[in-house]
Scaffold this active site. Structure first.
Site, short mmCIF file in Angstrom:
data_model
loop_
_atom_site.label_atom_id
_atom_site.label_comp_id
_atom_site.label_asym_id
_atom_site.label_seq_id
_atom_site.Cartn_x
_atom_site.Cartn_y
_atom_site.Cartn_z
N ALA A 48 0.79 -1.24 0.00
CA ALA A 48 0.00 0.00 0.00
C ALA A 48 0.81 1.29 0.00
CB ALA A 48 -0.91 0.01 1.23
N PHE A 52 1.21 1.52 -7.58
CA PHE A 52 -0.22 1.23 -7.78
C PHE A 52 -0.96 0.95 -6.47
CE2 PHE A 52 1.26 0.14 -12.16
CZ PHE A 52 0.42 1.01 -12.84
N ALA A 111 4.85 -9.15 4.15
CA ALA A 111 3.51 -9.66 3.79
C ALA A 111 3.53 -11.15 3.43
CB ALA A 111 2.95 -8.86 2.62
N TYR A 234 10.08 -9.46 -20.87
CA TYR A 234 9.00 -9.29 -19.88
C TYR A 234 7.97 -10.42 -19.98
CZ TYR A 234 6.06 -7.35 -16.37
OH TYR A 234 5.35 -7.22 -15.20
P1 NAI Z 1 6.16 -0.65 -6.08
O1 NAI Z 1 7.58 -1.07 -5.92
O2 NAI Z 1 5.86 0.80 -6.24
O3 NAI Z 1 5.28 -1.16 -4.82
C1 NAI Z 1 5.54 -2.36 -4.18
C2 NAI Z 1 4.81 -2.40 -2.85
O4 NAI Z 1 5.03 -3.69 -2.26
C3 NAI Z 1 5.30 -1.39 -1.79
O5 NAI Z 1 4.20 -0.94 -1.04
C4 NAI Z 1 6.23 -2.23 -0.91
O6 NAI Z 1 6.37 -1.75 0.42
C5 NAI Z 1 5.48 -3.53 -0.93
N1 NAI Z 1 6.30 -4.70 -0.59
C6 NAI Z 1 7.37 -5.22 -1.25
N2 NAI Z 1 7.81 -6.32 -0.63
C7 NAI Z 1 7.01 -6.51 0.45
C8 NAI Z 1 6.95 -7.49 1.48
N3 NAI Z 1 7.79 -8.51 1.53
N4 NAI Z 1 6.00 -7.34 2.43
C9 NAI Z 1 5.11 -6.30 2.42
N5 NAI Z 1 5.12 -5.37 1.44
C10 NAI Z 1 6.04 -5.47 0.47
O7 NAI Z 1 5.59 -1.49 -7.29
P2 NAI Z 1 4.44 -1.28 -8.38
O8 NAI Z 1 5.08 -0.92 -9.66
O9 NAI Z 1 3.34 -0.45 -7.85
O10 NAI Z 1 3.96 -2.78 -8.55
C11 NAI Z 1 2.80 -3.31 -7.94
C12 NAI Z 1 2.23 -4.37 -8.85
O11 NAI Z 1 1.83 -3.75 -10.07
C13 NAI Z 1 3.23 -5.47 -9.22
O12 NAI Z 1 2.56 -6.71 -9.28
C14 NAI Z 1 3.66 -5.06 -10.62
O13 NAI Z 1 4.11 -6.14 -11.39
C15 NAI Z 1 2.36 -4.50 -11.16
N6 NAI Z 1 2.48 -3.65 -12.35
C16 NAI Z 1 3.46 -2.68 -12.43
C17 NAI Z 1 3.59 -1.93 -13.59
C18 NAI Z 1 4.64 -0.87 -13.71
O14 NAI Z 1 4.92 -0.44 -14.82
N7 NAI Z 1 5.20 -0.39 -12.64
C19 NAI Z 1 2.69 -2.13 -14.75
C20 NAI Z 1 1.65 -3.10 -14.52
C21 NAI Z 1 1.59 -3.85 -13.37
NA NA Z 2 2.24 -0.94 -5.12
#
Ligand code: NAI
Ligand code: NA
EC number: 1.3.1.9
Length: 396
Positions: A48, A52, A111, A234
């Site tokens: 969170a 996203f 998590a 990818y």
């Molecule tokens: P992000 O790196 O901004 O957010 C990751 C989140 O996961 C953070 O809140 C972090 O604290 C949390 N996190 C990581 N490891 C953790 C753990 N062990 N325990 C608890 N929390 C943990 O990543 P983003 O880009 O928002 O990615 C979220 C999802 O969206 C992923 O599944 C990604 O593949 C998908 N996505 C991302 C795209 C992009 O271009 N960035 C495009 C489409 C999908």
């Molecule tokens: Na996220």
């Protein structure tokens, strides 16, 4: 102290608390400007604090007045050392939510562990009773498996043959060729364990068993497809196998939640600059071209615009949720538009260190990257003393 960005490779070692607060406030203002969404009222967001997941928490709270519990894994501040950006984002979010009269509590921990799942269940039981929406937005390079105790590492590799293509170092603007050796079976398996759907399914199983999912509860995880130029590394690479697994898990979860009329969905989102995506080779070059074209067409979106549209125009329209032929929600529709992709394919071939300055939106990339860490925001005095010891109110 005065906090400046300190870059090392794909990460920035510092984060600015005031800038992160500004980022959260800007996202809140955006959601409010788009009007109310008749959405879920009690929401658990796993992942969170950034990207996203943060946008989902903000859209739930400020679009639908939802109570939110946020789970994330962030570094706390120490005297003279800043926290990670997700920590400051979450602190600012809780303050703003509380000001607006909205319940908001957070859990900072792994998590993937049973302990954090139990903590979330206890919090839901005592404070909310049940939740009606669970957003699963984790992006992590490692997962300590709660049953086997094995630490799995994900990789970003092609499958079958070496992948050679262009990439850009977005700090310097240098366009070079990168070659990535193909994954072995172990790499593939590990990536699926980390970024596939097993943990999502464990979460939903545990929440259901504990009786903390409301009747008709929905859960959504985020996926990506993307264009042909990034396909080998990818969608057809190790991470793509994990996304295939995640997408298949949505159906398993729907099956698992039948008794309470629950549903699992995957939403395919647009490519955006986040901490996770900046580490993937080739993607930054693609994103810099994509941004240029989508901005010129007036269809560019960041995380908050994507998630606000997901909620308002897909999830909570009052009609059935529209999906593609594989059951996925698509909010990458503008990215994948044929005219946009045709232009990118052409610019891709033409991109060099010299030409990218004109062809791509490297400035936009860099700006977004700085913004992730709370730098580069209007209205923030970066020369002023900043208090690095900002705390997340609900975390003792
Ligand atoms: P992000 O790196 O901004 O957010 C990751 C989140 O996961 C953070 O809140 C972090 O604290 C949390 N996190 C990581 N490891 C953790 C753990 N062990 N325990 C608890 N929390 C943990 O990543 P983003 O880009 O928002 O990615 C979220 C999802 O969206 C992923 O599944 C990604 O593949 C998908 N996505 C991302 C795209 C992009 O271009 N960035 C495009 C489409 C999908
Ligand atoms: Na996220």
């Amino acid at each position: 102290m005065i906090i400046e960005p300190r870059m090392r490779g794909f990460i920035c070692l510092t984060a600015h608390p005031k800038g992160c607060e500004q980022n959260v406030k800007n996202q809140i203002e955006y959601v409010k400007s788009k009007g109310k969404i008749d959405g879920a009222k009690k929401v658990l967001v796993i992942g969170a604090s950034t990207g996203f997941g943060l946008a989902s928490r903000i859209t739930s709270a400020f679009g639908s007045d939802a109570a939110t519990i946020g789970v994330f894994f962030e570094k706390e501040p120490a005297e003279g050392k800043t926290a990670s950006p997700g920590w400051y984002n979450s602190a600012a979010f809780e303050v703003e939510a509380t000001k607006a009269g909205l319940y908001a509590k957070s859990i900072n921990g792994d998590a993937f562990s049973n302990e954090v799942k139990q903590q979330a269940i206890e919090m839901i039981k005592s404070d909310l009773g049940q939740v009606d929406l669970v957003i699963y937005s984790l992006a992590s390079p490692v997962r300590l498996h709660p049953v086997t105790g094995v630490l799995h590492r994900s990789t970003l590799k092609p499958i079958g043959s070496t992948f050679t293509n262009k990439t850009v170092d977005f700090h310097t603007g240098n366009v070079t060729q990168v070659s990535i050796e193909p994954a072995n079976q172990e790499d593939i398996d590990n990536t699926v364990v980390v970024m596939g759907g097993e943990d999502w399914s464990m979460w939903m199983g545990a929440l259901k068993e504990a009786g903390v999912l409301a009747n008709g509860a929905t859960t959504i995880a985020y996926s990506y497809i993307g264009p042909e130029v990034t396909e080998a590394v990818y969608r057809k690479g190790t991470i793509g196998r994990a996304k295939d697994h995640l997408e298949a898990t949505a159906f398993e979860i729907t099956e698992k939640l039948k008794g309470i009329n629950g549903k699992g969905y995957v939403s395919v989102n647009k490519a955006l600059v986040t901490q996770a995506s900046s580490a993937i080779p080739v993607i930054p070059l693609y994103i810099s071209l994509l941004y240029k074209i989508m901005k010129a067409e007036g269809i560019h979106e960041g995380c908050i615009e994507q998630i606000q549209r997901l909620y308002a125009e897909r999830l909570y329209t009052g009609s059935a949720i529209p999906t593609d032929d594989k059951g996925r929600i698509r909010i990458d529709d503008w990215e994948m538009r044929a005219d946009v992709q045709e232009k990118i394919a052409k610019l891709w071939v033409e991109s060099t260190t010299e030409s990218l300055v004109q062809l791509g939106d490297l400035a936009g990339y860099k700006q977004d990257f700085l913004n992730l860490f709370g730098f580069g925001f209007d209205g923030v005095d970066y020369q002023a003393d900043a208090n690095e010891m900002v705390l997340v109110p609900s975390i003792k």
